[in-house]
Design an enzyme around this catalytic site. Structure first.
Site, PDB file in Angstrom:
ATOM      1  CD  GLU A 104      32.585  49.589 116.581  1.00  0.00           C
ATOM      2  OE1 GLU A 104      33.070  48.479 117.383  1.00  0.00           O
ATOM      3  OE2 GLU A 104      33.164  50.443 115.900  1.00  0.00           O
ATOM      4  CG  ASP A 114      37.743  54.023 117.900  1.00  0.00           C
ATOM      5  OD1 ASP A 114      38.151  53.682 118.937  1.00  0.00           O
ATOM      6  OD2 ASP A 114      37.526  53.048 117.043  1.00  0.00           O
ATOM      7  CD  GLU A 118      41.671  49.503 116.653  1.00  0.00           C
ATOM      8  OE1 GLU A 118      40.974  49.456 117.954  1.00  0.00           O
ATOM      9  OE2 GLU A 118      40.723  49.314 115.687  1.00  0.00           O
TER      10      GLU A 118
HETATM   11  O1  GCW Z   1      38.339  50.849 117.738  1.00  0.00           O
HETATM   12  C1  GCW Z   1      37.126  49.869 117.668  1.00  0.00           C
HETATM   13  C2  GCW Z   1      37.778  48.558 117.092  1.00  0.00           C
HETATM   14  C3  GCW Z   1      37.070  47.409 117.461  1.00  0.00           C
HETATM   15  C4  GCW Z   1      36.612  47.548 118.836  1.00  0.00           C
HETATM   16  C5  GCW Z   1      35.634  49.031 119.237  1.00  0.00           C
HETATM   17  C6  GCW Z   1      35.296  49.055 120.616  1.00  0.00           C
HETATM   18  C7  GCW Z   1      35.976  45.814 120.241  1.00  0.00           C
HETATM   19  O2  GCW Z   1      37.983  48.847 115.700  1.00  0.00           O
HETATM   20  O3  GCW Z   1      37.625  46.247 117.213  1.00  0.00           O
HETATM   21  O4  GCW Z   1      35.653  46.518 119.041  1.00  0.00           O
HETATM   22  O5  GCW Z   1      36.431  49.917 118.943  1.00  0.00           O
HETATM   23  O6  GCW Z   1      36.013  49.781 121.205  1.00  0.00           O
HETATM   24  O7  GCW Z   1      34.261  48.538 120.849  1.00  0.00           O
END
Ligand code: GCW
Length: 713
Positions: A299, A373, A401
């Site tokens: 990311e 995720d 989240e």
């Molecule tokens: O779930 C995603 C989130 C990001 C996060 C990423 C991660 C810190 O949307 O905000 O970044 O995972 O775990 O690195």
């Protein structure tokens, strides 16, 4: 007004979390406690034992309504003896040697015993921190009104590193944080130490959390400058007697950004020297610094791939820098790349499994519970069981989240347990994820669990009055993954609200029901990653365009023939990452658990489910039952008003109203959208959508918490 003044419970604001030590009012219990505990013998010879003494004195005073005096000698029955065999001669004489041998450095033994004619309760440990954990355990025992006769408890943690990961930015915004701003007031540190830091440490110690990563994994290199390190040291000094070690996130490009080098290549001698010097500087200030947590090449974060190097080469660079001082590197396995055309669910495995055995001994790989995720439901991450030579930590997300921010009541222990209890089959049946994580399966000396924190500056710490249960549950499961979701919920409810059995029974059922409710109104039957873009608040199954692996259509693949991501051998073959027989079980539509069906299969709309309903009708059924469950939770909560102080009752009630509204929003938006493919009616027995699909698609939300404002650009 009268009511507020008379009834102490009305002054509750959640700040005290589960450490309220509410007076024991049940007469027989109170009498039994007052008889069993008449004086305290503790030799507060260290900062940690002073804390233990303060806690037990204050706790007993509040619980028992009397001051329990300190004693130098155990000269009468009812002495509560706290210590180690080295600092307390009674503990030494009680000969708990064998029991103590088994509980190690952090564990404790609590026994009720008659010795030289006197009736004692002993909280014994090998170390001072073991004693502090024992004191908190004992106070929990009293808070939950458990009996004191036949007391015989031995407890020790299953994992070594039990850590919170704060995604806190230096400007005090919190990525995916829904409870206000960051606790860390960097501007005033190191001079002003907020009293809340101590309460934070105390709450963590009370559930055995022993590490904290203060900064976001989307890291800012500034934290590694002297200017900030002195601030970090102030926090570390404060946390130390509570058994909590401080860790920092390391931005891989720090040697360039703050070190003025022109590369961060992990094999460059200058870079190696820079990190070694940096580590030395940190250890000068923080002698027990825990180490670094790193998100690399994911990311947009920098990492070793930027220089054609591997994750292990990157991790080893930092590991070598902290090794001489006993530090560790926690390298995140949350790695995926939009330029790799393959299924995102496969990428971490494909990259990391070949590197098993290449990481230094002081590197742990931190693996999210699922391969995509922190979705409401995913299968467990196939890395568990696939890298026997590398200690794998489990990372779960305490902050919600994808589970309704701090607005929805979702108790997460069942989600955490689902992963921990899953069978990887890596050494045949019974090779659980929990056994991989605690290191027992492959005999690792280091092990750990991390939870992404849901803590912020909100007065009640976590936003939703029930969200603290998830912090508590994380700590309890990191300490002992065999604990059940039910028992943890029950303890938390008794400590946080009341010991009234009717309340505890009903509220516990509500908590246990809440996770499946959220799955059903958000992502039933294996759907995943269909939330709104970027801020992730609310449904967004229509999200497309831009980076493909951040869209919803990438994951649900709905079309006129059906819905779901084909991960069987005929599709992306992500199932091949699992061991047999789970792989085969997932691969066949007939044996795939329906709760994961659309995670693994693309299923025709008219496919017959186990219930006899078609897939489309089942989807409608699930979305509706999610909404119904929330309504059921509302009814339960309303029936509990008499047991809860007005402030917290009304707070939860108001949030449940929002949750019900948002559950309908998820249901209606998702069904209307998927209906454009299925072309089938929502069966008339269900509520019909309140608005049109266009209406839901046009909703725009500004300043959703959890995203630094600048990102709205
Ligand atoms: O779930 C995603 C989130 C990001 C996060 C990423 C991660 C810190 O949307 O905000 O970044 O995972 O775990 O690195």
């Amino acid at each position: 007004m009268n009511r507020v003044v008379k009834n102490q419970r009305n002054l509750e604001d959640g700040y005290q979390l589960w450490l309220r030590y509410a007076p024991v009012t049940d007469a027989p219990t109170l009498t039994a406690y007052r008889t069993a505990i008449t004086q305290i013998m503790i030799n507060a010879s260290s900062a940690t034992l002073s804390i233990a003494q303060e806690e037990i004195e204050a706790g007993l005073e509040r619980l028992l309504g009397v001051t329990v005096p300190l004693a130098k000698q155990p000269d009468r029955s009812g002495t509560l003896v706290i210590g180690t065999p080295h600092n307390n001669h009674v503990i030494a004489e009680l000969k708990l040697g064998q029991a103590l041998d088994q509980v190690g450095d952090e564990g404790f033994v609590i026994v009720r015993t008659v010795f030289q004619g006197n009736d004692y309760i002993a909280i014994a440990a090998n170390t001072d921190i073991g004693n502090l954990y024992g004191v908190f355990h004992f106070l929990r025992h009293l808070q939950t009104h458990k009996p004191l006769h036949d007391l015989n408890i031995s407890s020790s943690p299953k994992t070594k590193l039990r850590m919170l990961n704060h995604w806190d930015n230096l400007d005090r915004t919190v990525e995916r944080g829904y409870a206000g701003f960051s606790l860390w007031d960097w501007h005033k540190l190191p001079d002003y130490i907020s009293p809340q830091y101590k309460d934070y440490a105390r709450a963590n110690a009370s559930v055995g959390i022993n590490g904290t990563v203060l900064t976001n994994v989307n890291a800012n290199a500034l934290i590694l400058t002297k200017q900030y390190l002195v601030k970090v040291a102030a926090l570390a000094d404060l946390f130390r007697p509570y058994g909590i070690r401080v860790f920092l996130t390391a931005r891989f490009s720090a040697p360039v950004e703050i070190g003025k080098l022109d590369t961060a290549d992990p094999l460059e001698p200058d870079v190696i020297a820079w990190w070694q010097k940096k580590a030395d500087e940190i250890y000068e200030l923080i002698p027990d610094f825990g180490g670094f947590l790193v998100k690399a090449n994911s990311e947009g974060q920098p990492g070793p791939h930027d220089y054609g190097r591997s994750h292990s080469e990157g991790a080893n660079l930092l590991a070598d820098a902290v090794a001489p001082k006993g530090g560790v590197v926690i390298w995140r396995a949350f790695v995926y790349d939009e330029n790799i055309p393959d299924d995102r669910a496969k990428q971490a495995y494909d990259d990391l499994v070949p590197q098993d055995g290449m990481f230094r001994e002081n590197v742990l790989l931190q693996v999210k519970n699922g391969p995509i995720d922190f979705q409401p439901r995913e299968p467990y991450h196939p890395l568990f069981g696939a890298m026997p030579k590398t200690p794998l930590m489990l990372e779960v997300q305490i902050t919600q989240e994808y589970l309704g921010c701090a607005t929805h009541l979702v108790y997460l222990a069942p989600l955490f347990k689902e992963t921990l209890d899953a069978d990887t089959y890596c050494y045949g049946p019974g090779s659980l994820v929990a056994d991989v994580v605690d290191g027992s399966l492959d005999k690792h000396v280091v092990s750990g669990m991390a939870g992404v924190s849901n803590i912020g500056t909100d007065r009640n710490w976590c936003g939703h009055p029930f969200a603290a249960a998830n912090w508590f549950a994380f700590g309890r499961l990191a300490w002992d993954h065999r604990a059940t979701s039910e028992d943890i919920a029950e303890d938390w409810l008794r400590m946080t609200f009341t010991n009234e059995d009717r309340f505890v029974g009903l509220a516990k059922a509500m908590m246990i029901e809440s996770r499946e409710a959220a799955v059903n109104y958000m992502t039933p039957l294996g759907l995943h990653h269909i939330m709104a873009r970027d801020h992730h608040y609310g449904p967004g199954p229509w999200v497309k365009g831009g980076r493909a692996d951040w869209t919803s259509i990438y994951y649900h693949r709905a079309d006129s023939t059906g819905i779901g991501f084909d991960r069987t051998p005929a599709g992306s073959d992500a199932v091949s990452h699992y061991f047999s027989p789970y792989r085969e079980q997932l691969s066949s539509r007939d044996t795939c658990p329906e709760e994961l069906l659309l995670w693994v299969h693309h299923i025709p709309w008219q496919y017959t489910m186990k219930s006899g309903r078609t897939l489309w009708d089942e989807l409608c059924f699930k979305y509706n039952s999610g909404v119904e469950s929330v309504r059921h939770m509302q009814q339960t909560w309303d029936s509990l008003a008499e047991f809860v102080d007005v402030a917290r009752f009304e707070h939860v009630k108001g949030l449940l109203e929002i949750q019900e509204k948002e559950a309908r929003w998820w249901r209606d938006a998702c069904l209307l959208y998927f209906q454009t493919f299925s072309k089938l009616p929502i069966p008339p027995e269900y509520e019909q959508p309140a608005e049109s699909l266009k209406y839901y698609q046009a909703l725009t939300h500004y300043y959703v918490p959890g995203i630094p404002e600048r990102r709205f650009g």
